[in-house]
Design an enzyme around this catalytic site. Structure first.
Site, PDB file in Angstrom:
ATOM      1  N   ASP A  13      -1.719   0.427  -2.181  1.00 37.52           N
ATOM      2  CA  ASP A  13      -1.104   1.771  -2.210  1.00 37.52           C
ATOM      3  C   ASP A  13      -0.766   2.245  -3.621  1.00 37.52           C
ATOM      4  O   ASP A  13       0.181   3.011  -3.804  1.00 37.52           O
ATOM      5  CB  ASP A  13       0.175   1.825  -1.347  1.00 37.52           C
ATOM      6  CG  ASP A  13      -0.070   1.333   0.061  1.00 37.52           C
ATOM      7  OD1 ASP A  13      -1.131   1.662   0.609  1.00 37.52           O
ATOM      8  OD2 ASP A  13       0.793   0.605   0.593  1.00 37.52           O
ATOM      9  N   LYS A  16      -5.266   4.218  -5.804  1.00 34.03           N
ATOM     10  CA  LYS A  16      -6.647   3.947  -6.255  1.00 34.03           C
ATOM     11  C   LYS A  16      -7.595   5.063  -5.844  1.00 34.03           C
ATOM     12  O   LYS A  16      -8.542   5.360  -6.551  1.00 34.03           O
ATOM     13  CB  LYS A  16      -7.165   2.624  -5.656  1.00 34.03           C
ATOM     14  CG  LYS A  16      -6.419   1.401  -6.115  1.00 34.03           C
ATOM     15  CD  LYS A  16      -6.920   0.163  -5.418  1.00 34.03           C
ATOM     16  CE  LYS A  16      -6.571   0.104  -3.949  1.00 34.03           C
ATOM     17  NZ  LYS A  16      -5.140  -0.013  -3.640  1.00 34.03           N
ATOM     18  N   GLY A  40      -6.497   3.143   3.161  1.00 37.95           N
ATOM     19  CA  GLY A  40      -6.534   4.565   3.494  1.00 37.95           C
ATOM     20  C   GLY A  40      -6.017   5.341   2.319  1.00 37.95           C
ATOM     21  O   GLY A  40      -5.094   4.900   1.652  1.00 37.95           O
ATOM     22  N   HIS A  41      -6.674   6.431   2.016  1.00 38.79           N
ATOM     23  CA  HIS A  41      -6.098   7.259   0.969  1.00 38.79           C
ATOM     24  C   HIS A  41      -6.279   8.734   1.265  1.00 38.79           C
ATOM     25  O   HIS A  41      -7.171   9.144   1.998  1.00 38.79           O
ATOM     26  CB  HIS A  41      -6.617   6.885  -0.413  1.00 38.79           C
ATOM     27  CG  HIS A  41      -8.088   6.745  -0.494  1.00 38.79           C
ATOM     28  ND1 HIS A  41      -8.699   5.532  -0.723  1.00 38.79           N
ATOM     29  CD2 HIS A  41      -9.060   7.648  -0.358  1.00 38.79           C
ATOM     30  CE1 HIS A  41     -10.000   5.725  -0.734  1.00 38.79           C
ATOM     31  NE2 HIS A  41     -10.240   6.991  -0.518  1.00 38.79           N
ATOM     32  N   GLN A 223      -6.575  -2.422  -1.085  1.00 42.87           N
ATOM     33  CA  GLN A 223      -5.379  -3.279  -1.196  1.00 42.87           C
ATOM     34  C   GLN A 223      -5.085  -3.612  -2.667  1.00 42.87           C
ATOM     35  O   GLN A 223      -5.406  -2.815  -3.531  1.00 42.87           O
ATOM     36  CB  GLN A 223      -5.510  -4.553  -0.346  1.00 42.87           C
ATOM     37  CG  GLN A 223      -5.492  -4.309   1.146  1.00 42.87           C
ATOM     38  CD  GLN A 223      -6.856  -3.971   1.727  1.00 42.87           C
ATOM     39  OE1 GLN A 223      -7.841  -4.600   1.401  1.00 42.87           O
ATOM     40  NE2 GLN A 223      -6.920  -2.984   2.584  1.00 42.87           N
TER      41      GLN A 223
HETATM   42  P1  IMP Z   1      -4.211  -6.610   7.323  1.00 40.91           P
HETATM   43  O1  IMP Z   1      -5.017  -6.342   6.106  1.00 40.91           O
HETATM   44  O2  IMP Z   1      -4.191  -5.472   8.308  1.00 40.91           O
HETATM   45  O3  IMP Z   1      -4.564  -7.900   7.969  1.00 40.91           O
HETATM   46  O4  IMP Z   1      -2.679  -6.763   6.870  1.00 40.91           O
HETATM   47  C1  IMP Z   1      -2.248  -7.855   6.077  1.00 40.91           C
HETATM   48  C2  IMP Z   1      -1.203  -7.420   5.052  1.00 40.91           C
HETATM   49  O5  IMP Z   1      -1.812  -6.575   4.091  1.00 40.91           O
HETATM   50  C3  IMP Z   1      -0.048  -6.618   5.651  1.00 40.91           C
HETATM   51  O6  IMP Z   1       1.132  -6.902   4.916  1.00 40.91           O
HETATM   52  C4  IMP Z   1      -0.445  -5.183   5.390  1.00 40.91           C
HETATM   53  O7  IMP Z   1       0.659  -4.317   5.325  1.00 40.91           O
HETATM   54  C5  IMP Z   1      -1.123  -5.327   4.040  1.00 40.91           C
HETATM   55  N1  IMP Z   1      -2.128  -4.284   3.791  1.00 40.91           N
HETATM   56  C6  IMP Z   1      -3.385  -4.209   4.285  1.00 40.91           C
HETATM   57  N2  IMP Z   1      -4.012  -3.129   3.816  1.00 40.91           N
HETATM   58  C7  IMP Z   1      -3.153  -2.514   3.000  1.00 40.91           C
HETATM   59  C8  IMP Z   1      -3.252  -1.341   2.175  1.00 40.91           C
HETATM   60  O8  IMP Z   1      -4.284  -0.661   2.090  1.00 40.91           O
HETATM   61  N3  IMP Z   1      -2.145  -1.023   1.465  1.00 40.91           N
HETATM   62  C9  IMP Z   1      -1.017  -1.783   1.498  1.00 40.91           C
HETATM   63  N4  IMP Z   1      -0.885  -2.884   2.233  1.00 40.91           N
HETATM   64  C10 IMP Z   1      -1.952  -3.243   2.981  1.00 40.91           C
END
Ligand code: IMP
Length: 440
Positions: A13, A16, A40-41, A223
């Site tokens: 977040d 990017k 997501g953006h 991420q």
């Molecule tokens: P997952 O990627 O859905 O398996 O989530 C695993 C961890 O990564 C969790 O703490 C999510 O909140 C975090 N996470 C996954 N994608 C994002 C993102 O795009 N931005 C921020 N945190 C993310």
């Protein structure tokens, strides 16, 4: 350029999407290399808002190549929805290419992600529940369904059966769910295959061709470093490698194709989901940053945890990525604070000082931040377009960060709009194109 990687230097977040969008204007292609629709953006262009989860934001430029690389996990339903939404707004999506080797998120991955979290109870990771972890798990277990399988009914059915077999026990509570019926699932995914077929390609070869011709390729990470499955705050991480090193594997190119690595960091820190966050702020200050920065997830709408900038984590991210430059986003959010603090080291439970990220998770869980106080500024930064437009205290803040991280700041975000950025000389130099044109 020609090969420039954009990666998150925190817990995701960082903004990017906007940076990739700005660079895409000067590039020839944008490729995603890991993650899925957990990312997501929102991009604001001429007052119009665009929300993207899977398709690189370069799609908004006519004629730009956009690639979803083999390292991405794709929920085809979401991808098709995104394509349809773009088409409905008259965006030409013909330049999109999807790796035939990318893995697919299946209905059972979504169910298992949620069920897994429910089972963990208070220990849950706080995943986005998009099926990311179970999909990557199947990939590693060699039980994954790939994009190319959508084009062969017999293989698709056989692979779905093989993938579901070892999950019988954990899927028992969903046994009556029509989404898990083998026939229904095969038909549904074959339909997705028909819809996506025109975009499926050998994207590794395509990347090679582009780079070989000297075209500028932007590798768009999702991420951030601290969510990396190997180097992040495991198990509170995502299931892929959001680091520059993964850009090669996830796009199918070699390390020598990468020239620049830009790490993106907010001027403060946020995190969604559970896990350690040493510089986290609670109560008023944390809430003030959340409100001013609009810190609510694009994908899940969850309020983000907020804190001061964590330079221990940022230095760690710079090292893991061999960052050649730093982009600082949302500097405007810090306007109005009398004093700004930054975390420069951690203090362990037994009194030890950590300048480097501790390798033991238990140590990390019990650290407190050592804060350095810097001058704040009152001015609104929304109209600043050059470094000299910034208040002196804001410039001091940027210099402090840059020196601590050991990378030049190339670009600074001062508001949500596309034009609300400051390019530094270092940033302009990177982008000077073949025609000699640099960003205005
Ligand atoms: P997952 O990627 O859905 O398996 O989530 C695993 C961890 O990564 C969790 O703490 C999510 O909140 C975090 N996470 C996954 N994608 C994002 C993102 O795009 N931005 C921020 N945190 C993310």
């Amino acid at each position: 350029m020609p090969g420039i990687v954009i990666v998150g230097a925190q817990w995701g977040d960082e903004g990017k999407g906007k940076i990739t969008d700005l660079l895409a204007e000067h590039g020839d292609a944008v490729v995603r290399f890991q993650g899925g629709n957990n990312a997501g953006h929102t991009i604001v262009r001429e007052g119009v808002e665009w929300k993207l989860h899977l398709i690189p934001s370069g799609i908004l430029y006519p004629g730009k190549r956009c690639v979803i690389g083999n390292g991405v996990v794709i929920d085809p339903r979401v991808l098709i929805e995104e394509l349809d939404a773009l088409r409905a707004r008259r965006v030409d999506v013909s330049g999109l290419r999807i790796s035939s080797n990318a893995h697919l998120i299946m209905p059972y991955h979504l169910l298992l992600d949620s069920a897994g979290e429910a089972k963990l109870g208070s220990l849950q990771i706080g995943t986005t529940r998009r099926g990311i972890g179970p999909c990557y798990a199947d990939k590693a277990a060699r039980l994954g369904i790939r994009v190319q399988d959508l084009l062969d009914e017999k293989i698709l059915k056989k692979k779905i059966m093989a993938a579901m077999e070892p999950k019988r026990l954990s899927l028992r509570p969903f046994e009556k769910d029509p989404k898990l019926d083998l026939h229904t699932m095969t038909e549904e995914y074959l339909t997705y295959g028909h819809r996506l077929e025109q975009h499926i390609a050998d994207t590794s070869r395509l990347m090679w061709e582009l780079l070989d011709r000297g075209e500028k390729v932007i590798f768009e990470g999702a991420q951030g470093a601290m969510l990396d499955i190997d180097h992040g705050t495991y198990p509170f991480v995502t299931s892929s490698n959001p680091l520059a090193g993964a850009a090669c594997v996830g796009a199918g190119v070699g390390p020598k194709n990468i020239d620049e690595i830009w790490g993106i960091s907010k001027a403060y820190t946020t995190r969604v989901g559970a896990g350690p966050f040493p510089s986290e702020l609670h109560e008023e200050m944390g809430e003030a940053i959340r409100q001013r920065g609009g810190e609510f997830g694009t994908t899940t709408g969850r309020p983000r945890r907020t804190g001061w900038l964590d330079l221990v984590a940022l230095r760690y991210a710079a090292r893991l990525n061999t960052m050649t430059a730093l982009v600082v986003t949302k500097l405007d959010v810090l306007s109005g604070f009398d004093r700004i603090q930054v975390c420069t080291s951690y203090r362990g439970a037994e009194g030890a000082q950590f300048d480097d990220f501790p390798y033991h998770q238990t140590v990390l869980h019990h650290t407190t931040p050592e804060l350095t106080e810097l001058r704040g500024w009152k001015e609104d930064l929304g109209e600043c377009r050059t470094l000299s437009d910034l208040p002196e205290a804001a410039r001091e803040y940027l210099l402090f960060i840059s020196e601590q991280v050991g990378a030049p700041v190339t670009l600074i975000g001062v508001g949500p709009g596309r034009e609300q950025v400051i390019w530094t000389d270092a940033g302009r130099e990177t982008l000077i194109g073949r025609n000699g044109s640099a960003p205005a």
